[in-house]
Design a protein around this motif. Structure first.
Motif, PDB file in Angstrom:
ATOM      1  N   ALA A  31      49.241  45.960  30.315  1.00 49.35           N
ATOM      2  CA  ALA A  31      50.219  47.043  30.327  1.00 49.35           C
ATOM      3  C   ALA A  31      51.068  47.018  31.585  1.00 49.35           C
ATOM      4  O   ALA A  31      52.209  47.476  31.591  1.00 49.35           O
ATOM      5  N   SER A  32      50.484  46.480  32.659  1.00 45.52           N
ATOM      6  CA  SER A  32      51.214  46.491  33.932  1.00 45.52           C
ATOM      7  C   SER A  32      52.103  45.275  34.127  1.00 45.52           C
ATOM      8  O   SER A  32      52.741  45.142  35.152  1.00 45.52           O
ATOM      9  N   ALA A  33      52.151  44.364  33.140  1.00 52.69           N
ATOM     10  CA  ALA A  33      52.997  43.179  33.279  1.00 52.69           C
ATOM     11  C   ALA A  33      54.461  43.566  33.259  1.00 52.69           C
ATOM     12  O   ALA A  33      54.864  44.533  32.619  1.00 52.69           O
ATOM     13  N   PRO A  50      49.897  41.942  37.693  1.00 52.30           N
ATOM     14  CA  PRO A  50      48.650  42.714  37.775  1.00 52.30           C
ATOM     15  C   PRO A  50      47.564  41.967  38.521  1.00 52.30           C
ATOM     16  O   PRO A  50      47.485  40.737  38.492  1.00 52.30           O
ATOM     17  N   GLY A  51      46.723  42.739  39.193  1.00 53.01           N
ATOM     18  CA  GLY A  51      45.571  42.154  39.850  1.00 53.01           C
ATOM     19  C   GLY A  51      44.482  41.835  38.843  1.00 53.01           C
ATOM     20  O   GLY A  51      44.581  42.150  37.656  1.00 53.01           O
ATOM     21  N   ALA A  52      43.400  41.242  39.321  1.00 46.49           N
ATOM     22  CA  ALA A  52      42.302  40.886  38.431  1.00 46.49           C
ATOM     23  C   ALA A  52      41.635  42.119  37.833  1.00 46.49           C
ATOM     24  O   ALA A  52      41.077  42.056  36.736  1.00 46.49           O
ATOM     25  N   ASP A  53      41.707  43.257  38.523  1.00 48.98           N
ATOM     26  CA  ASP A  53      41.133  44.492  37.984  1.00 48.98           C
ATOM     27  C   ASP A  53      41.960  45.055  36.847  1.00 48.98           C
ATOM     28  O   ASP A  53      41.466  45.884  36.073  1.00 48.98           O
ATOM     29  N   ASP A  54      43.224  44.646  36.747  1.00 45.77           N
ATOM     30  CA  ASP A  54      44.110  45.135  35.695  1.00 45.77           C
ATOM     31  C   ASP A  54      44.294  44.126  34.568  1.00 45.77           C
ATOM     32  O   ASP A  54      45.020  44.385  33.615  1.00 45.77           O
ATOM     33  N   SER A  55      43.667  42.979  34.684  1.00 44.67           N
ATOM     34  CA  SER A  55      43.806  41.923  33.681  1.00 44.67           C
ATOM     35  C   SER A  55      42.627  41.950  32.730  1.00 44.67           C
ATOM     36  O   SER A  55      41.536  42.404  33.056  1.00 44.67           O
ATOM     37  N   PRO A  99      40.435  37.140  45.823  1.00 42.93           N
ATOM     38  CA  PRO A  99      41.541  37.792  46.533  1.00 42.93           C
ATOM     39  C   PRO A  99      42.354  38.736  45.656  1.00 42.93           C
ATOM     40  O   PRO A  99      43.054  39.615  46.188  1.00 42.93           O
ATOM     41  N   GLY A 100      42.273  38.580  44.349  1.00 43.11           N
ATOM     42  CA  GLY A 100      43.010  39.451  43.441  1.00 43.11           C
ATOM     43  C   GLY A 100      42.209  40.634  42.944  1.00 43.11           C
ATOM     44  O   GLY A 100      42.682  41.402  42.102  1.00 43.11           O
ATOM     45  N   MET A 101      40.972  40.797  43.456  1.00 44.41           N
ATOM     46  CA  MET A 101      40.103  41.897  43.065  1.00 44.41           C
ATOM     47  C   MET A 101      40.155  42.999  44.116  1.00 44.41           C
ATOM     48  O   MET A 101      40.220  42.726  45.314  1.00 44.41           O
ATOM     49  N   ALA A 102      40.090  44.233  43.671  1.00 45.01           N
ATOM     50  CA  ALA A 102      40.173  45.358  44.607  1.00 45.01           C
ATOM     51  C   ALA A 102      39.051  45.311  45.637  1.00 45.01           C
ATOM     52  O   ALA A 102      39.248  45.666  46.806  1.00 45.01           O
ATOM     53  N   ALA A 319      38.158  41.127  36.605  1.00 45.85           N
ATOM     54  CA  ALA A 319      37.378  41.269  37.829  1.00 45.85           C
ATOM     55  C   ALA A 319      35.933  41.646  37.527  1.00 45.85           C
ATOM     56  O   ALA A 319      34.996  41.096  38.107  1.00 45.85           O
ATOM     57  N   ARG A 320      35.759  42.588  36.626  1.00 39.36           N
ATOM     58  CA  ARG A 320      34.400  43.019  36.257  1.00 39.36           C
ATOM     59  C   ARG A 320      33.634  41.872  35.598  1.00 39.36           C
ATOM     60  O   ARG A 320      32.457  41.657  35.883  1.00 39.36           O
ATOM     61  N   ALA A 321      34.296  41.127  34.730  1.00 37.59           N
ATOM     62  CA  ALA A 321      33.637  39.989  34.084  1.00 37.59           C
ATOM     63  C   ALA A 321      33.189  38.963  35.117  1.00 37.59           C
ATOM     64  O   ALA A 321      32.064  38.451  35.069  1.00 37.59           O
ATOM     65  N   ALA A 322      34.062  38.659  36.084  1.00 40.63           N
ATOM     66  CA  ALA A 322      33.715  37.690  37.121  1.00 40.63           C
ATOM     67  C   ALA A 322      32.535  38.169  37.942  1.00 40.63           C
ATOM     68  O   ALA A 322      31.650  37.378  38.313  1.00 40.63           O
ATOM     69  N   ASP A 323      32.489  39.466  38.237  1.00 42.74           N
ATOM     70  CA  ASP A 323      31.402  40.030  39.023  1.00 42.74           C
ATOM     71  C   ASP A 323      30.076  39.934  38.273  1.00 42.74           C
ATOM     72  O   ASP A 323      29.041  39.571  38.848  1.00 42.74           O
ATOM     73  N   VAL A 324      30.089  40.250  36.995  1.00 42.01           N
ATOM     74  CA  VAL A 324      28.863  40.186  36.191  1.00 42.01           C
ATOM     75  C   VAL A 324      28.394  38.741  36.044  1.00 42.01           C
ATOM     76  O   VAL A 324      27.212  38.424  36.231  1.00 42.01           O
TER      77      VAL A 324
END
Length: 464
Positions: A31-33, A50-55, A99-102, A319-324
């Motif tokens: 949505a933020s694109a 968008p950052g990784a948190d918005d992707s 670097p793209g994660m909050a 971002a959440r997927a990468a963290d998990v």
């Protein structure tokens, strides 16, 4: 068995098509694109990407679904080798987009011997799904370098489909920079991986240099194939996160004894009696969690599949997927190192050996649990239980102790989905399934779960 293999082949032929369709057809732009009406020639117009948190998570989940299939396709991916691949793939994804994660933090200095990773260019725009796409394609080409044409084609097709999906919305310089970052991070992570002791482990699952110790209560090759010991030196590998070579060490297994009152005899009798009187549900459970190589992505792949299903269900961010994936992947990889360390430290005999020597010389669990057979390495502790305990510890911390989920990953082999009230309920079932299969004693299963919990807790603490 033949029918299961046929289903597996049909599924494999369609997996890439499904992944591509899910990305190209169903994934809407974030949505933020920026609007396509904005100028694409000036990079500055795309700084608000968008950052990784918005992707969306789908780039990550598509690649990890493919990773499961690559483990099945490529030769030599025994459970320890598969776990290692999952771990390094997860580290690569996280480090590339951190670097793209909050709240992203580099893993340099947080994982063992990882001292430096490529920084992002200052004040430069990146498209984080494209960074992830490039990083994951690059690391998997390296980790599966021996996989052959079908593996290369699978990786190339998914990478191209994702790049095509996004590149029209991205300035050319941002596209090049994003692809370059993914490749650079993957190259550094792979170079780091080469010095852990498990590099190209798919070539030496059965080394000729290892001679198992001999004596009462010690492991010997088991029927029907009487294979050499698998990966006897894996426990000497450098862990990704665990702090020392003795982390999460287990006490010895029950002492060897043929006395009917001894703990070992009682545990062996439990296996013997259970298999002789196996219920249909117990047999189905043994087969459900068997996770045999080639037919499946092995036990660590089963845990990975559960995580991917949950990430899709929750519709998480990239971002959440990468963290998990990071926490789960590192825990799984380290779980197999410490498990294999203790397997070859104690070199404990398998139930089939004890039962045939002491209780019933004609006992044959395979007659009941076909196609399940005892794998070629020592019994204690259970690898299934150790990795399942690590999985349950990590996912419970990330999604909740009472998170209810349904596992559909075995539908491709004809099994009905199974619903669990928690991750630990699934882990305990996975561990117990090895007793139903005549493969492990109860103590090997229970101590494996203890060890897996220890690994998971260490990883969660190290990667806070």
């Amino acid at each position: 068995m033949a029918e299961i293999r046929r289903r597996c082949t049909v599924w494999r032929a369609s997996v890439i098509v499904v992944l591509v369709v899910s990305l190209v057809v169903t994934q809407a732009p974030p949505a933020s694109a920026l609007s396509l009406a904005e100028p694409r020639t000036a990079e500055r117009a795309f700084v608000s990407l968008p950052g990784a948190d918005d992707s969306d998570h789908r780039v990550a989940t598509a690649w990890f679904a493919l990773l499961e299939d690559l483990i099945r396709q490529a030769s030599g991916f025994s459970p320890p080798v598969a776990a290692r691949a999952i771990g390094y793939t997860a580290v690569t994804l996280y480090e590339a987009i951190a670097p793209g994660m909050a709240h992203g933090r580099t893993l340099a200095g947080r994982l063992n011997a990882l001292e430096w990773t490529p920084p992002m260019e200052e004040d430069a725009a990146y498209h984080w799904p494209l960074v992830a796409n490039s990083a994951l394609a690059s690391i998997l080409r390296r980790l599966f370098a021996h996989g052959g044409a079908s593996v290369r084609e699978s990786i190339d097709l998914l990478e191209k489909s994702i790049r095509t999906r996004y590149e029209a919305d991205v300035a050319p310089e941002v596209l090049r920079r994003s692809i370059r970052r993914g490749r650079d991070v993957a190259a550094v992570i792979f170079e780091w991986s080469k010095h852990d002791g498990g590099h190209e482990g798919y070539f030496y699952n059965f080394t000729h240099t290892y001679r198992p110790p001999e004596g009462d209560g010690l492991w010997v090759p088991t029927p029907p194939q009487y294979l050499r010991a698998l990966q006897p030196y894996w426990g000497m590998n450098r862990p990704l996160a665990l702090p020392s070579a003795e982390a999460c060490a287990l006490p010895p297994p029950p002492p060897y004894s043929t006395d009917p009152s001894s703990q070992l005899y009682q545990e062996a009798w439990e296996v013997y009696d259970t298999v002789k009187n196996l219920t249909p549900w117990q047999r189905e459970t043994a087969l459900y969690w068997a996770d045999d190589p080639v037919l499946t992505a092995t036990p660590p792949g089963h845990s990975l599949a559960i995580a991917t299903q949950i990430l899709r269900k929750e519709n998480v961010s990239l971002a959440r997927a990468a963290d998990v994936y990071l926490r789960l992947g590192v825990a799984i990889a380290d779980a197999f190192i410490v498990c294999w360390r203790d397997k070859y430290r104690y070199n404990y005999l398998r139930p089939i050996t004890y039962i045939r020597n002491v209780i019933d010389p004609n006992w044959n669990a395979t007659a009941v649990t076909d196609p399940l057979i005892t794998p070629p390495f020592p019994e204690y502790p259970s690898g299934h239980a150790t990795e399942a305990g690590a999985m349950a510890t990590v996912l419970a911390a990330l999604f909740g102790e009472q998170y209810r989920f349904t596992d559909t990953s075995m539908e491709r082999l004809g099994f009905a989905p199974r619903t669990y009230a928690s991750f630990w309920e699934a882990a305990e079932e996975a561990a117990l399934s090895r007793l139903y299969g005549g493969i492990h004693f109860r103590s090997g299963n229970e101590q494996g779960l203890v060890q897996g919990r220890c690994v998971g807790e260490w990883v969660l603490e190290r990667l806070r």
